[in-house]
Design a protein around this motif. Structure first.
Motif, PDB file in Angstrom:
ATOM      1  N   HIS A  53      -2.083  -6.760  -5.782  1.00 41.36           N
ATOM      2  CA  HIS A  53      -1.534  -6.915  -4.456  1.00 41.36           C
ATOM      3  C   HIS A  53      -1.503  -8.386  -4.102  1.00 41.36           C
ATOM      4  O   HIS A  53      -0.767  -8.831  -3.256  1.00 41.36           O
ATOM      5  CB  HIS A  53      -2.446  -6.166  -3.491  1.00 41.36           C
ATOM      6  CG  HIS A  53      -1.748  -5.749  -2.265  1.00 41.36           C
ATOM      7  ND1 HIS A  53      -1.220  -4.507  -2.113  1.00 41.36           N
ATOM      8  CD2 HIS A  53      -1.451  -6.435  -1.159  1.00 41.36           C
ATOM      9  CE1 HIS A  53      -0.651  -4.442  -0.934  1.00 41.36           C
ATOM     10  NE2 HIS A  53      -0.768  -5.593  -0.338  1.00 41.36           N
ATOM     11  N   HIS A  54      -2.397  -9.094  -4.775  1.00 45.16           N
ATOM     12  CA  HIS A  54      -2.576 -10.496  -4.450  1.00 45.16           C
ATOM     13  C   HIS A  54      -1.447 -11.320  -5.046  1.00 45.16           C
ATOM     14  O   HIS A  54      -1.368 -11.538  -6.239  1.00 45.16           O
ATOM     15  CB  HIS A  54      -3.918 -10.959  -5.012  1.00 45.16           C
ATOM     16  CG  HIS A  54      -4.494 -12.076  -4.248  1.00 45.16           C
ATOM     17  ND1 HIS A  54      -4.092 -13.363  -4.452  1.00 45.16           N
ATOM     18  CD2 HIS A  54      -5.395 -12.105  -3.256  1.00 45.16           C
ATOM     19  CE1 HIS A  54      -4.745 -14.146  -3.620  1.00 45.16           C
ATOM     20  NE2 HIS A  54      -5.549 -13.394  -2.876  1.00 45.16           N
ATOM     21  N   MET A  55      -0.552 -11.781  -4.170  1.00 46.61           N
ATOM     22  CA  MET A  55       0.664 -12.441  -4.614  1.00 46.61           C
ATOM     23  C   MET A  55       0.402 -13.697  -5.407  1.00 46.61           C
ATOM     24  O   MET A  55       0.982 -13.925  -6.458  1.00 46.61           O
ATOM     25  CB  MET A  55       1.474 -12.825  -3.386  1.00 46.61           C
ATOM     26  CG  MET A  55       2.039 -11.632  -2.739  1.00 46.61           C
ATOM     27  SD  MET A  55       3.432 -11.160  -3.717  1.00 46.61           S
ATOM     28  CE  MET A  55       4.239 -10.151  -2.529  1.00 46.61           C
ATOM     29  N   ASP A  56      -0.520 -14.502  -4.877  1.00 39.43           N
ATOM     30  CA  ASP A  56      -0.849 -15.759  -5.523  1.00 39.43           C
ATOM     31  C   ASP A  56      -1.071 -15.565  -7.010  1.00 39.43           C
ATOM     32  O   ASP A  56      -0.509 -16.251  -7.846  1.00 39.43           O
ATOM     33  CB  ASP A  56      -2.179 -16.282  -4.921  1.00 39.43           C
ATOM     34  CG  ASP A  56      -1.914 -17.521  -4.111  1.00 39.43           C
ATOM     35  OD1 ASP A  56      -0.850 -18.120  -4.333  1.00 39.43           O
ATOM     36  OD2 ASP A  56      -2.759 -17.870  -3.271  1.00 39.43           O
TER      37      ASP A  56
ATOM     38  N   TYR B 251       1.084 -14.678   2.295  1.00 38.03           N
ATOM     39  CA  TYR B 251       1.472 -13.379   1.764  1.00 38.03           C
ATOM     40  C   TYR B 251       2.119 -13.451   0.400  1.00 38.03           C
ATOM     41  O   TYR B 251       1.839 -12.682  -0.487  1.00 38.03           O
ATOM     42  CB  TYR B 251       2.469 -12.720   2.722  1.00 38.03           C
ATOM     43  CG  TYR B 251       1.787 -11.895   3.755  1.00 38.03           C
ATOM     44  CD1 TYR B 251       1.697 -10.529   3.603  1.00 38.03           C
ATOM     45  CD2 TYR B 251       1.207 -12.484   4.859  1.00 38.03           C
ATOM     46  CE1 TYR B 251       1.064  -9.766   4.542  1.00 38.03           C
ATOM     47  CE2 TYR B 251       0.571 -11.731   5.804  1.00 38.03           C
ATOM     48  CZ  TYR B 251       0.504 -10.366   5.642  1.00 38.03           C
ATOM     49  OH  TYR B 251      -0.124  -9.611   6.567  1.00 38.03           O
TER      50      TYR B 251
ATOM     51  N   GLY C 284       2.441 -16.118  -1.683  1.00 38.92           N
ATOM     52  CA  GLY C 284       1.953 -17.051  -2.676  1.00 38.92           C
ATOM     53  C   GLY C 284       2.935 -18.178  -2.939  1.00 38.92           C
ATOM     54  O   GLY C 284       2.874 -18.811  -3.982  1.00 38.92           O
TER      55      GLY C 284
ATOM     56  N   ASN D  70       0.837  -1.209   0.000  1.00 38.85           N
ATOM     57  CA  ASN D  70       0.000   0.000   0.000  1.00 38.85           C
ATOM     58  C   ASN D  70       0.866   1.251   0.000  1.00 38.85           C
ATOM     59  O   ASN D  70       1.830   1.326   0.744  1.00 38.85           O
ATOM     60  CB  ASN D  70      -0.843   0.043   1.272  1.00 38.85           C
ATOM     61  CG  ASN D  70      -2.193  -0.563   1.023  1.00 38.85           C
ATOM     62  OD1 ASN D  70      -2.562  -0.809  -0.114  1.00 38.85           O
ATOM     63  ND2 ASN D  70      -2.921  -0.807   2.101  1.00 38.85           N
TER      64      ASN D  70
ATOM     65  N   GLU E 233      -5.739  -3.951  -9.763  1.00 40.04           N
ATOM     66  CA  GLU E 233      -6.134  -4.803  -8.642  1.00 40.04           C
ATOM     67  C   GLU E 233      -7.446  -5.546  -8.890  1.00 40.04           C
ATOM     68  O   GLU E 233      -8.416  -5.378  -8.154  1.00 40.04           O
ATOM     69  CB  GLU E 233      -6.242  -3.979  -7.352  1.00 40.04           C
ATOM     70  CG  GLU E 233      -4.954  -3.235  -7.066  1.00 40.04           C
ATOM     71  CD  GLU E 233      -4.639  -3.140  -5.589  1.00 40.04           C
ATOM     72  OE1 GLU E 233      -5.345  -3.775  -4.768  1.00 40.04           O
ATOM     73  OE2 GLU E 233      -3.671  -2.446  -5.255  1.00 40.04           O
TER      74      GLU E 233
ATOM     75  N   TYR F  20       7.055  -6.525   2.048  1.00 36.43           N
ATOM     76  CA  TYR F  20       5.733  -7.100   2.260  1.00 36.43           C
ATOM     77  C   TYR F  20       5.489  -7.575   3.676  1.00 36.43           C
ATOM     78  O   TYR F  20       4.392  -7.476   4.196  1.00 36.43           O
ATOM     79  CB  TYR F  20       5.505  -8.260   1.280  1.00 36.43           C
ATOM     80  CG  TYR F  20       4.802  -7.785   0.060  1.00 36.43           C
ATOM     81  CD1 TYR F  20       3.444  -7.952  -0.082  1.00 36.43           C
ATOM     82  CD2 TYR F  20       5.495  -7.101  -0.928  1.00 36.43           C
ATOM     83  CE1 TYR F  20       2.785  -7.484  -1.186  1.00 36.43           C
ATOM     84  CE2 TYR F  20       4.854  -6.616  -2.033  1.00 36.43           C
ATOM     85  CZ  TYR F  20       3.488  -6.815  -2.166  1.00 36.43           C
ATOM     86  OH  TYR F  20       2.836  -6.332  -3.257  1.00 36.43           O
TER      87      TYR F  20
END
Lengths: 298, 609, 241
Positions: B562-565, C235, C237, B391, B530, B601
């Motif tokens: 933002h979503h790492m996966d 966090y 992944g 962020n 995002e 992170y």
């Protein structure tokens, strides 16, 4: 030279009248982000109620009791009007979250007030004798009525009084907190609905006092508030809502330009320059001369 | 067959009122009341374009009405009818020529009125419309040698040959005008113009990202609205063959607005019902004539709070409840599906070897804060490029720089080999980029299909003129585009919801709709801001497959996430930002192990790793 | 102190919190960690009454608070320091602090409140230097201190901190976490801390919940979570191994 001085003095006094009512618009705008379009008619209500409690409508003579009566009457009327407008027009509008429900709701309230006064009271024009007499002072050849001096003094007291209330008391700070950020204000334990209501009561009371003060300078009638209300709205926009400095500057621009136009061009055109200036200001500075620019986040 | 008979019957009914002057001789009701309703309804329709479609409130339409009325009076009135007044110059033009003049001159006034609306809104804009009305009111009162001042202007009654068009017969002039205006307004509303208006109202930023120029369409709306108001004014002059300034005061502007809200915005039926009520209520209930305004005020409050869509809204809702099958006959999905079989998506978006996006030492300062600092980034053709960071790391600023909402303080944004620093947001769609938004920016009152149609905006070719007249080529184009949009909806798996309002969609569906809208722009580079925020794991899986399908067609993707996966799984390359600076870049498996990234992170390296 | 049972929060079409239960005991520091969009902020906004839950219950001091408006929850000893600081930018630093004690002014004398202001100044000496400055002119770190100080002015029983590290430089973040540890040491205030910086939060917390897509994925002793590889997986992944 003398004439110009007279125009500036009279124009400034007119401007202060506008600024005082505009102050009422700003108070409620800051807390609720709405404009109360009925404020001009609330001011008229002040004039009419003050008149009824002080002058005999049929003979035009004084009723003979103290000026305190109209003052109290006007204060009570302002508080009732403010509460009612908030309850019946603003609160339901804010709940709907529509862009312009409040415009129509407050316009409707204004129409209701005006029509009610016309039917219950009178559609005529009446002279309201000033409690301070009608003999003007002469200062350097410029005539000023005592009522005008009273008006300027009271207006100054009201504006400074409310501003210091906002600055120096915890409740005043709470009002400012609500106008800046309602949500965070409620995280401080500030009841935002109540604050909004109080701002409407304050604003309406200022308007009824203004009505009582202005009445002796004009005539008392059911339509005395319409154009004053619109012009005061214009003043608060020229200055930029939420700006104290802007009120005075906007009021003076409008008041003085009116008197100059009436004297040197034609009295029929006296309103024109003010409104043209208003449009130009909005074109160049969309939030008024002293308004803050809002940043929209994506 | 039956349907056809029914339809032609319906059109016949529209023309029935034209028979009134032949059979009814009561002047008061036909000429006085009905005539007034018709002309005022045209004015309400004009107000509806600005207030209903664009969403800008106007409390100055009486001024435009006055301009139309006085233009007609000045050009058409005769010296004989106005002997002894202050006017000395009489043009004595024919009626029709004067009417055209009234429309044109009022349209010019509308052009001027439109400008404040480009940057102001709410109370600031409302007051400029009031001021505009008052200025016009003052001028018609005072310019005596043009308007005869408060004495007003007398008109000569209309006549064609020996046929009088005065009194009840005037209906033959004004009623067709009302039909024409409603027809035009309806055509406009159904076209890409009408959708552009509504798109601007709901989200001007999203509208601009679809290539819609806010200034062009807003000003056009004001010009169109004013033209129609001018028509109403021009017709009004001959209603009583006399006009005087006091008709055109601020109160009349308010009355028109009240009628619009009473009836309900964006509805011809609403316009008519609203104005009819305003005109005839006091006549029906004579006992409250003196209290007319008070009753209106109270009614208005009740309608505002209990019928937010006006009386037409109530009628529509009741109708939909009684005949649920009749809803949405506007779009024939089966037909669209058939047309769609000849359309293949992604046709015009063949992969090219030109680099879609290059950021060269990009810098953005806000006062003392450096939000983006010396950023270098290249999206290679046909790849998915991930942009990530915690962020406040400058991701949003970066996307705002790419889409043109901000102008960089330094450095270059190069889109498909073109330097784009100075290109306006709505022009960037033309460069081949489309975007989605982090906080959904859908046009919530439009249907799902219509939302996608807004994406196709720049691919429409019909002229405004042919749209207003409802020419057949407009309909063909519209059908073809609707069919394409339905295919885009199929592509993201939403075609079964095509006729649903966008605001009724579930969150994951709304996200997919934004992608469909962006794809409908036929971009070569897709910016996803995002897209996974707030989605469940399965929804993200579905989303990934959509993005990969887009990539297969040769479209490059810049994925801000933002979503790492998600970003790790589908990106070909990743850039990581922190404090506005690039702290890492490369293929996912490398970035994942970068200590700087882990620190940004998780706050530290973490004992477990 | 604070308990949440099966809370579901939805607005628009988004179900942001899908049935979360948690508890904060007196004097405890509980952390909620999770990536962006995992529902942390929605959960907090629901606890302090800014949004109403679709279902589930919020208890403040064993009282069911679902129907209590947010400003009244403050009187129950709940202070919420919101995400992105949300200081009153146009008012002075001092006024911001005094507004934090708004509900106390009804029962206590102003002198008491000024005593608390002095206490806050000893925690954040920088605020004292700048007490008459407009809050909007402060740097990001100072604004965050002001936001925390303002929340502490209530002398809350429970303090909610939403992402105090957001957008701050690493040095300032260190300072911020020192302050949080010091508040914890006083043992008078229980703290519910929401953080993105998982490891920083886990180091100061007693217990923690890991939120993912609106659900509690892991919970337990903070020190144990610190070495649990699943946290990192949530966090970054990467697959847990």
């Amino acid at each position: 030279m003398n004439q110009i001085f007279q125009i500036i003095v009279s124009g400034s006094i007119q401007g202060i009248i506008y600024a005082l009512i505009a102050f009422g618009y700003n108070l409620t705008f800051s807390t609720s982000k709405t404009i109360n379009f009925s404020l001009g008619n609330v001011m008229m209500l002040g004039g009419v109620i003050g008149f009824s409690l002080y002058v005999d409508i049929h003979s035009g003579n004084l009723l003979g009791h103290s000026y305190l009566f109209p003052i109290i009457g006007v204060l009570v009327a302002g508080m009732i009007a403010g509460t009612a407008i908030h309850k019946f027009a603003i609160e339901p509008s804010l709940k709907l979250k529509s862009e312009f429900t409040w415009v129509l709701a407050t316009l409707a309230v204004g129409i209701i007030i005006k029509n009610a006064v016309e039917q219950i009271w009178s559609t005529g024009d009446f002279r309201f004798p000033s409690p301070l007499g009608d003999v003007p002072f002469r200062i350097f050849g410029t005539g000023i009525y005592p009522q005008e001096i009273l008006l300027v003094v009271v207006a100054t007291i009201i504006v400074f009084g409310v501003e210091s209330f906002k600055k120096y008391t915890i409740y005043g700070k709470a009002i400012q907190a609500v106008s800046e950020d309602k949500e965070t204000a409620s995280l401080m334990g500030i009841p935002q609905h109540q604050v909004v209501r109080i701002s409407f009561i304050l604003s309406a009371t200022i308007a009824t006092i203004a009505g009582l003060l202005v009445a002796p300078l004009t005539f008392v009638s059911a339509s005395m508030g319409s154009s004053l209300g619109i012009k005061a709205y214009a003043v608060s926009i020229i200055g930029g809502l939420e700006s104290g400095k802007g009120l005075v500057v906007g009021g003076l621009i409008l008041g003085i330009s009116e008197f100059f136009t009436a004297r040197y061009i034609s009295s029929g055109y006296k309103e024109l320059p003010g409104f043209i200036i208003l449009i130009l200001v909005i074109l160049i500075k969309p939030n008024g001369l002293f308004g803050k620019t809002m940043i929209k986040k994506v | 067959m039956n349907n056809k008979v029914f339809k032609s019957f319906k059109y016949l009914i529209y023309f029935l009122p034209l028979l009134l002057p032949i059979f009814v001789h009561n002047e008061y009701y036909v000429h006085g009341i009905l005539g007034r309703i018709i002309i005022y309804t045209i004015l309400v329709a004009s107000l509806d374009i600005v207030t209903g479609y664009i969403g800008d409130i106007s409390i100055g339409h009486a001024g435009l009405f006055a301009v139309g009325a006085y233009t007609m009076a000045v050009f058409n009135s005769t010296a004989i009818a106005n002997a002894g007044g202050s006017i000395h110059l009489f043009y004595e033009w024919p009626f029709l020529a004067s009417l055209v003049m009234a429309v044109i001159i009022t349209a010019i006034f509308g052009f001027i009125l439109g400008f404040p609306s480009l940057r102001s809104s709410g109370p600031y804009l409302a007051v400029t419309t009031i001021a505009y009305g008052i200025i016009i009111y003052t001028i018609i009162n005072e310019q005596e040698n043009l308007t005869n001042g408060t004495k007003g202007i007398q008109m000569t009654p209309l006549k064609i040959g020996s046929l009088s068009l005065d009194g009840n017969n005037y209906l033959w002039v004004i009623y067709p005008c009302l039909l024409l205006v409603m027809y035009i307004k309806n055509n406009l509303a159904q076209s890409f113009w009408g959708r552009a208006f509504e798109a601007i109202k709901f989200s001007s930023i999203a509208a601009e990202s679809c290539g819609i120029s806010k200034s062009y369409f807003k000003i056009s709306a004001f010009v169109l609205s004013a033209g129609i108001a001018g028509l109403a004014g021009g017709l009004f002059t001959h209603l009583d063959n006399y006009i005087a300034p006091n008709t055109f005061s601020l109160d009349f502007s308010i009355l028109a607005l009240m009628a619009l809200i009473f009836g309900g915005v964006r509805s011809a039926l609403g316009n008519i019902i609203g104005m009819t009520l305003v005109v005839i209520l006091p006549d029906l209930f004579t006992w409250f004539k003196d209290y007319r305004l008070m009753v209106f005020g109270i009614l208005l409050l009740l309608v505002l709070f209990f019928l937010p869509n006006g009386i037409a809204g109530l009628v529509r809702e009741t109708f939909e409840k009684l005949f649920p099958k009749k809803i949405n006959t506007k779009y024939d999905l089966l037909k669209l599906k058939n047309i769609g079989e000849q359309i293949s998506l992604f046709d015009s978006q063949k992969a090219s070897s030109v680099t879609p996006l290059k950021l060269e030492s990009l810098e953005m300062r806000f006062g003392g804060l450096v939000a983006v600092n010396q950023l270098e980034l290249v999206v290679k053709p046909g790849t998915i490029h991930g942009l990530m960071g915690p962020n406040g790391s400058g991701k949003s600023t970066t996307i705002n720089l790419i889409t043109g909402l901000y102008k960089p303080t330094n450095g270059k944004v190069i889109i498909f080999d073109q330097l784009a620093n100075e290109v306006a947001p709505n022009k960037r769609a033309g460069l081949g980029i489309a975007r989605t938004f982090q906080n959904l920016q859908l046009f919530s009152d439009l249907t799902v299909l219509e939302n996608v149609l807004v994406g196709l905006h720049t691919h429409y070719k019909s002229s405004l003129f042919s749209i207003l007249l409802g020419l057949p080529n407009v309909q063909n184009e519209e059908l073809h585009h609707q069919a394409e949009c339905l295919k885009w909806l199929e592509f993201v798996g939403l075609s079964h919801l095509a006729l649903e309002k966008a605001k009724n969609l579930a969150y994951g569906q709304a996200r997919r709709l934004e992608i469909a809208r962006a794809l409908a722009m036929r971009p070569k580079l897709l910016l996803l801001d995002e897209p996974a925020a707030g989605l469940t794991t399965t929804e993200i899986e579905e989303f990934n497959s959509i993005i990969l399908k887009v990539k297969e067609h040769g479209i490059s993707v810049l994925l801000i996430e933002h979503h790492m996966d998600m970003i790790m799984k589908i990106s070909d390359e990743i850039t990581v930002l922190d404090f506005g600076k690039k702290i890492a870049g490369g293929i996912p498996s490398v970035v994942q192990k970068n200590t700087l990234v882990i620190q940004a992170y998780l706050g530290s390296e973490g004992e477990g790793a | 102190m604070l308990e949440v049972k099966n809370l579901v929060v939805a607005y628009g079409g988004i179900v942001a919190v899908r049935g979360v239960s948690l508890i904060v005991n007196p004097g405890e520091l509980v952390a909620i960690i999770g990536a962006n969009g995992s529902g942390k902020t929605s959960l907090l906004r629901c606890i302090s009454g800014l949004i109403t839950p679709r279902s589930g219950e919020v208890y403040i001091n064993q009282t069911l608070a679902n129907e209590i408006p947010s400003h009244k929850r403050v009187s129950m000893g709940l202070a919420h320091c919101p995400e992105a600081r949300k200081i009153f930018a146009q008012q002075s630093v001092l006024d911001n602090l005094i507004l934090g004690a708004f509900v106390r002014t009804k029962k206590e004398k102003m002198s008491k409140i000024h005593e608390t202001v002095e206490e806050i100044f000893t925690i954040f000496p920088k605020l004292k230097e700048r007490q008459l400055q407009q809050a909007g002119t402060l740097s990001g770190g100072e604004q965050q201190m002001l936001a925390i100080g303002r929340a502490l002015m209530l002398k809350p029983q429970t303090l909610i901190l939403d992402e105090p590290s957001m957008g701050l430089a690493p040095v300032i973040i260190d300072e911020m976490f020192n302050v949080i540890e010091n508040i914890k040491k006083t043992k008078t205030t229980s703290i519910l801390l929401v953080e993105q910086l998982a490891y920083r939060a886990l180091k100061v917390a007693d217990r923690a919940y890991v939120l993912e897509q609106g659900l509690v994925r892991l919970e337990g002793n903070a020190k144990e979570l610190l070495i649990n590889p699943e946290v990192k997986a949530a966090y970054l992944g990467v697959n847990a191994h």
